[in-house]
Structure formats: C-alpha cells, structure tokens
Design an enzyme around this catalytic site. Sequence first.
Site, PDB file in Angstrom:
ATOM      1  N   THR A 143       0.902  -1.157  -0.116  1.00 48.42           N
ATOM      2  CA  THR A 143       0.010   0.082  -0.071  1.00 48.42           C
ATOM      3  C   THR A 143       0.959   1.320  -0.147  1.00 48.42           C
ATOM      4  OG1 THR A 143      -1.709  -1.109   1.282  1.00 48.42           O
ATOM      5  CG2 THR A 143      -1.701   1.233   1.370  1.00 48.42           C
ATOM      6  N   GLU A 144       0.524   2.147  -0.856  1.00 50.52           N
ATOM      7  CA  GLU A 144       1.440   3.306  -1.066  1.00 50.52           C
ATOM      8  C   GLU A 144       2.925   3.394  -0.938  1.00 50.52           C
ATOM      9  OE1 GLU A 144      -0.534   5.900  -1.466  1.00 50.52           O
ATOM     10  OE2 GLU A 144      -2.436   5.143  -1.097  1.00 50.52           O
ATOM     11  N   LEU A 145       3.199   2.162  -1.748  1.00 45.49           N
ATOM     12  CA  LEU A 145       4.776   1.688  -1.661  1.00 45.49           C
ATOM     13  C   LEU A 145       5.421   1.990  -0.507  1.00 45.49           C
ATOM     14  CD1 LEU A 145       5.990   3.067  -5.235  1.00 45.49           C
ATOM     15  CD2 LEU A 145       4.726   1.259  -4.633  1.00 45.49           C
ATOM     16  N   TRP A 298       5.548   6.481  -1.265  1.00 52.29           N
ATOM     17  CA  TRP A 298       5.603   7.179  -2.223  1.00 52.29           C
ATOM     18  C   TRP A 298       4.756   8.669  -2.042  1.00 52.29           C
ATOM     19  CZ3 TRP A 298       2.834   5.080  -7.182  1.00 52.29           C
ATOM     20  CH2 TRP A 298       1.600   4.955  -7.025  1.00 52.29           C
TER      21      TRP A 298
END
Length: 395
Positions: A143-145, A298
Amino acid sequence: MASVCFYFQVHQPPRLKRYSIFDSGDQYFDDARNREILRKVAHRSYMPTLKLLGELIHKHDGQFRVSFSLTGCVIDQLRRFAPEVLEEFKKLAETGCVEFLAETYHHSLSFLYSKQEFLEQVELHLELIDEIFGQRPTIFRNTELIYNNELASFIADTHLFRGIIAEGTEKILNGRSPNHIFDPPDEIDIALLLKNYRLSDDIAYRFSNQSWPQWPLTAEKFAGWINKMNDVEGRMCNLFMDIETFGEHQWENSGIFDFMRKLPSAVIALGDDFKTPGECLDWYDSSDIFDSEEIISWADSERDITAWNGNAMQGSALAEIYGLEKAVKKTGDPSIIEDWRKLTCSDHFYYMCTKYFDDGAVHKYFSPYDSPYDGYINFMNVLDNLKTRLPSDEK
C-alpha cells in the site's frame, strides 16, 4: 537500450456515510457517493485510458507493455457500479502484454500493525486477481509503496513473489540512480524495482503546469530523456503513477492522452522498449543494495508514512481499529469481518492528516470531509457502532 516499465495503481476507497453518535445500524458505507465518484472517474479516466492502452498494444504488435495493481476495494466497486471497466481490464489481460501485481486486498496499513492480517489480505488479493484475470502475480507492491528492509524479509520468507516495487527515494539512494534492479541487504532473496519519481512526476503532476520550465512536455522530448539515461544512469525507467493521471488529475484538454498516444512510437524509434516488472527481472541483473531500515513510501515530500500516522488522531484511530482484530475474527461473522477490513483501508487515516502547505493541499483534494477532525470523528463513530456488534466480553 533502455526499458520503460509502466505501472498504474488503480484504487477507490470505500467512503463512509456521515455517521453521528445518534445513528444506528451497520450500513456504514456511502454506496451512492462511491458509485457517483466511480462512474465519474470511469468516464473521464478509466475507460478512455484502458481503450487507449489496448490500441497501443495492438498498434505496436505487443511491443508496448504495461502493468497494473488493482486493489480489492476498486474491484469490488467496479463489479457493482462499472462492470464495463472490469471488462476492459480483462481484454487487456488477454493480450498477454499486461502484468497484474499483488498488494493488500483492502489497501491497508496492515503490515505496520498486524502481520497476520497483512498476510491474509495479500492471499485474498492473489486469489482475486487469479480468479478475474487468470494471473498469479509474482511482483508485490505494498500500500502506497510503503517499504523497509523488514517488509523485504517478510515477503521473501513467504516465497510467493520474485520482486517488490518501492519508491526510489533519494535519502536511501544517496545519489545513485533508481534505474537498476536492487537487492535488499543481508542477502534477502527478493529483487527491488524502484520508482523513478522525477520522470514519473513529470507526467503525473507537472504535465499541465505551464510555469514548469519543461512545459509543454512532448512525447519526443520525454522519450529523449529516457534514451539519454541509457547506460549512464541505468537500463530501466520505472514510471509508476495512478491511472487517474490520465483524464482526472491531468484533464483531457491538457493533451495528456495525445502525449500517451505518441509516446510508444517515440520510445521505440530511439531503439528503446517497454517491459513489465516481471520482464525487467528476467532481463536485468541486480546492481547494488537498497538498504532502507526506515519506513518509506511514495507519499508527500517526506516519502515517509506521516500521511497516515503523523498525528494523535491517526494514531488513536489505528490503535483502535487493529485492537479489534482478534475480537472481530473470533465472531466468524463474514459481514463484521468485511466491514472491519474496509475500515482498515489507508484512505480513512489519510483523511485525518493535518499537514499544511503543498502536501496539505493534496490531502484536501482527496478528502470528502471539511477537515481532518471531521474525518476522525466520523470514523470513530462508525467504529463505536462496529464494537456494539461484537460479543460484550470481546470488546
């Protein structure tokens, strides 16, 4: 030759109804609002983008290749509110030029709070992608890098994946190029593909900014930047972004679709190519160690996790929701477990973020609430009702 690796994130959260302490009942999610937003984004972004990508694959006889990560949340909504979009994804899957990635089903922060729930959500997502697209993903994106060495070790130990996608943040790279395959430290047996955030953001965020010195960005100019990095800065250019870049974040009148329509020809004309993440691992060897003891993502200028747990409200909400895991699962009630899992979606905590200035503007853009405090109160009201559905000795 440089290889362009396109990866598009596809996600829609299960937005909550406005829920006060005086409300009752277990209908927490705003189906009308979720449908309205999904249909709007499908019209502006999903359908035209997917059709364009399909045209480019056929035009270039399979030389153009892309990858996607669809959350379970968005697939659930597509099934209910926009099945035609899911059909377009299936058509792309049938070309053999598209790779689907794995992640947590509910786009959650579970790796940070419950390894057991994390693993369960990953397995649920793997089964879903296999069921719909006939692919068993071998590349993982959290999730979300969100990433650190611990995640690499945990994922490697599952023996489910060959590689992980992560942010090519400068504070870890220390001047090195992100355009290589990397390894985690300590001989952890998994490969890392790092986002080239500068070139990704040129498309995702700066494309329509007329004050940007490089505006207007043409396909030929961008292809030239990729070609110049070949051998000097690496052999890959990992362009990772939300699919809503096309038509939603960058509107059609910005020329974003025309840019994408011309890009494959411009890249191929310079002798470069396109590969999916798995193909990059097939072609290129790792060149260095990416040692990230700290947790990165990220999101925002800090590339950390303060977008979701940077204040007391977020910390309280996260502690409360994951504190209920044992009691929720003990019920064995599918509806309670599913509601709880939807409440683990990272967006609910993102809406509580109190950052200001540039990052704060981004948070405000995505939030359905008037303020982060409204987001927190609404979430906690829903959570309080969920608790009433649990056995009294388990709350």
